[in-house]
Motif scaffolding. Structure first.
Motif, short mmCIF file in Angstrom:
data_model
loop_
_atom_site.label_atom_id
_atom_site.label_comp_id
_atom_site.label_asym_id
_atom_site.label_seq_id
_atom_site.Cartn_x
_atom_site.Cartn_y
_atom_site.Cartn_z
N ALA B 318 0.83 -1.21 0.00
CA ALA B 318 0.00 0.00 0.00
C ALA B 318 0.86 1.26 0.00
O ALA B 318 0.50 2.26 -0.59
CB ALA B 318 -0.93 -0.01 1.21
N THR B 319 2.01 1.17 0.68
CA THR B 319 2.85 2.36 0.74
C THR B 319 3.90 2.37 -0.38
O THR B 319 4.69 3.30 -0.45
CB THR B 319 3.58 2.44 2.09
OG1 THR B 319 4.16 1.17 2.34
CG2 THR B 319 2.64 2.82 3.21
N PHE B 321 3.92 2.99 -3.59
CA PHE B 321 4.01 4.12 -4.51
C PHE B 321 4.48 5.39 -3.80
O PHE B 321 5.06 6.27 -4.42
CB PHE B 321 2.68 4.35 -5.21
CG PHE B 321 2.47 3.38 -6.32
CD1 PHE B 321 3.23 3.44 -7.47
CD2 PHE B 321 1.52 2.38 -6.22
CE1 PHE B 321 3.07 2.52 -8.49
CE2 PHE B 321 1.34 1.46 -7.24
CZ PHE B 321 2.12 1.53 -8.38
N ILE B 322 4.23 5.44 -2.48
CA ILE B 322 4.77 6.59 -1.73
C ILE B 322 6.28 6.48 -1.67
O ILE B 322 7.01 7.45 -1.89
CB ILE B 322 4.16 6.64 -0.32
CG1 ILE B 322 2.64 6.84 -0.44
CG2 ILE B 322 4.79 7.74 0.50
CD1 ILE B 322 1.94 6.96 0.88
N GLY B 325 7.65 7.12 -5.22
CA GLY B 325 7.56 8.54 -5.54
C GLY B 325 8.62 9.34 -4.81
O GLY B 325 9.29 10.20 -5.39
#
Lengths: 300, 366
Positions: B318-319, B321-322, B325
């Motif tokens: 869930a994290t 792409f954070i 990025g």
């Protein structure tokens, strides 16, 4: 699939309806592109996170309405302020370090957009959310054979209003003079005592704020979800680049693109219309990379 | 005289490339032949091929193309059509089932050539290249550069995505084409869950990488890097800048197209997701993080990021792409040359044991 299914023959009444849909579409693209126009036109920054500023505006509206019960109309200015502030933070923290490398701003802001999308998805979930608009915006206005939802008229009016406000700000205010001076020659402007770094920060914040208010507006029209921004950003970029990064260039291009899309999709269908439009824009840019109105441009 | 950095020594570079591919080729021998792991590693090979194409076009050619997915997707559709027609029977069952559900009564003319595997392969590879040549001519003869090229390739990619989505009778639309059988060519079946698929993928990656490296060390390579650094000056020196840019752009298209073909052999599936904007920009991220100015760096970036995504485990998905990025922002902000640039800096402190050889040192000191 025969040619007959693919090609809708001309008929006056539905065609006029299509033209009106085109105007509405144009106003949506215009609003989405307005903030980008300011940012690209003044600073030359390709802000890929623009769609996510739109998304943030929509989510701020939803949060205000869902948790605090704010009326929709009040959410519009709040979205402007909050997203503008977020934009200012992004400019201060990241973009101002990259002015010498315009392509890198494109990439870095893409990273920003990934972070925004996933953060919103983590906090609020990926499912679409709905926003309630006032009763008087839910009606449909009927003129002869033409039916127009009143929210589309509202957005159309608001779009023109925002263009007018931006024009006043850029061409009739002291701040606008500073922005245009920095835009023409940053060093020269700075030597005349303009704080160019501050001007850039505020310009970026204003562009982001416009994205925020457009997100709040779109939330009344469609459902909102974390990666909704991607749906606007490509069209918005095409409007801005074809318009040459100028306010009235964007106004004209959004109008032309909206109508062309609507007419093509009347005769064929939405996706084919988008294909034709995109290809036409690519060919147009080949011959006029400086945009629709700008007389000439230094080649970069 | 500048200090000789081992990083820029061509002999060291070639040694690293050959050793690295040699070691990678032995993976099925060492790691056993778990079919799903090998299939996954073969996919990483394709990601490496895509990053290679970005490295050539952007890192060395200076053309930021966000449309590498166009070549990848076109070739993938061509390959899927070829594999689908290998399954169809000319007499009893000439029309793929998705066409029947879309009420087609005859095989569309554009699908006819794919009856022949060799013709299908040539088309899958050739059409993207021809398209990239035409598209490149359109852009580079107008002396477009930088952000304009990025936006135009993005728009073109969006246009093709819509077409793949919408031309349902020809492309199966959203569902995509999934050829039922493994790819067969010249009497050999390429099982997508075997050591063979891994070697096919790695072989294509290695061959393309070494050929690209040879190309970059030739006069052509020097000229395109000169154009990247200052296209006006190269033009004043009498080089036909548009010609070189079109060739680089088309070669990048060819590499991405080969990646698309291998991809479909591995996954036996193609859908409009191959043409998604998100995917094409992700390829650029891989190359940028690994180091766009280094073929090996870009490939490493692609494999590293994808392997990291697989191995961070479900709780971090869930994290992811954070994380991605943030890493990307940090790389763009502080490491414009990616991890390869970091490596270049680190190795400059190591004394170069190789004897100087002026002709063998590539001119990358900048």
């Amino acid at each position: 699939m025969s040619v007959h299914d693919f090609w809708t023959p001309f008929a006056l009444e539905p065609f006029i309806n299509a033209l009106i849909i085109g105007l509405s579409l144009a106003s949506i693209w215009l609003v989405a592109a307005l903030g980008l126009t300011i940012i690209y036109g003044t600073m030359g920054v390709i802000n890929m996170a623009h769609g996510e500023f739109i998304m943030l505006g929509a989510y701020i509206t939803w949060i205000l309405q869902y948790f605090l019960g704010f009326p929709w109309l009040l959410c519009l200015p709040i979205s402007f302020v909050v997203v503008g502030f977020i934009g200012w933070l992004v400019e201060r923290g990241l973009i101002r370090h990259l002015y010498e490398r315009p392509l890198d701003t494109l990439l870095a802001t893409w990273g920003v957009s990934l972070v925004f999308i996933q953060s919103i998805r983590l906090i609020f979930g990926g499912e679409p959310q709905y926003i309630d608009t006032p009763e008087w915006l839910k009606s449909v206005i009927e003129i002869g054979f033409v039916y127009i939802p009143s929210i589309r008229i509202f957005i159309f009016g608001l779009a023109l209003g925002l263009v007018g406000l931006t024009w006043l700000l850029l061409y009739k205010s002291n701040f606008g003079v500073q922005v245009r001076a920095v835009m023409q020659n940053r060093e020269m402007a700075a030597s005349f005592g303009i704080n160019s770094s501050k001007v850039y920060g505020l310009t970026f914040a204003y562009g982001a704020g416009l994205a925020g208010i457009s997100g709040a507006m779109f939330s009344g029209l469609k459902t909102i979800f974390p990666d909704m921004g991607l749906g606007y950003v490509v069209e918005a970029f095409l409007v801005v680049v074809t318009g040459g990064g100028e306010l009235f260039g964007s106004l004209a291009t959004a109008g032309i693109m909206g109508e062309m899309f609507s007419i093509f999709s009347y005769f064929t269908n939405d996706t084919f219309a988008r294909f034709v439009l995109f290809v036409l824009i690519v060919i147009f840019l080949r011959f006029r990379p400086q945009g629709i109105f700008t007389p000439s441009m230094a080649r970069r | 005289m500048e200090k000789r950095n081992l990083y820029h020594d061509k002999r060291a570079q070639w040694a690293v490339y050959l050793v690295a591919f040699g070691v990678l080729a032995l993976i099925p021998v060492w790691m056993g032949d778990d079919p799903f792991t090998l299939n996954q590693y073969a996919r990483y090979g394709v990601f490496g091929i895509l990053a290679l194409s970005v490295s050539l076009v952007w890192g060395f050619g200076g053309i930021l193309s966000l449309g590498q997915g166009i070549a990848f997707g076109m070739a993938a559709y061509g390959m899927a059509a070829t594999m689908q027609m290998q399954y169809q029977d000319p007499v009893n069952d000439p029309i793929p089932s998705f066409m029947l559900t879309n009420e087609l009564t005859a095989l569309p003319t554009v699908w006819e050539p794919f009856w022949h595997t060799s013709v299908g392969l040539i088309l899958a590879m050739g059409i993207p290249v021809v398209f990239f040549v035409l598209f490149g001519l359109l852009m580079f003869q107008a002396r477009l550069a930088g952000a304009f090229v990025a936006i135009m390739t993005l728009a073109m990619l969006g246009a093709w995505y819509n077409m793949a989505y919408d031309m349902q009778p020809f492309t199966a639309g959203f569902n995509g084409i999934s050829p039922p059988n493994a790819f067969q060519a010249f009497g050999v079946e390429v099982d997508p869950y075997s050591s063979m698929i891994y070697w096919v993928s790695l072989g294509v990656l290695a061959a393309l990488t070494l050929l690209t490296k040879l190309l970059l060390q030739s006069k052509f390579g020097t000229i395109i890097q000169a154009i990247r650094d200052d296209s006006e000056r190269a033009r004043f020196l009498g080089y036909n800048v548009a010609f070189y840019q079109v060739v680089v752009f088309a070669l990048g298209g060819l590499i991405a197209a080969l990646g698309g073909m291998v991809w479909v052999i591995i996954v036996q599936y193609v859908s409009p997701t191959a043409l998604e904007i998100f995917f094409s920009i992700t390829i650029v991220i891989w190359a940028a993080v690994g180091g766009r100015m280094s073929l090996f760096g870009a490939i490493f970036g692609a494999i590293f990021i994808n392997a990291a995504q697989s191995y961070v485990g479900d709780e971090f998905q869930a994290t992811w792409f954070i994380i991605l990025g943030t890493v990307f922002i940090v790389v763009v902000r502080f490491l414009p040359k990616g991890f390869a640039g970091l490596f270049e800096y680190a190795i400059s402190f190591v004394p170069n044991p190789l004897p100087p050889s002026r002709s063998l040192i590539s001119g990358q000191q900048k």
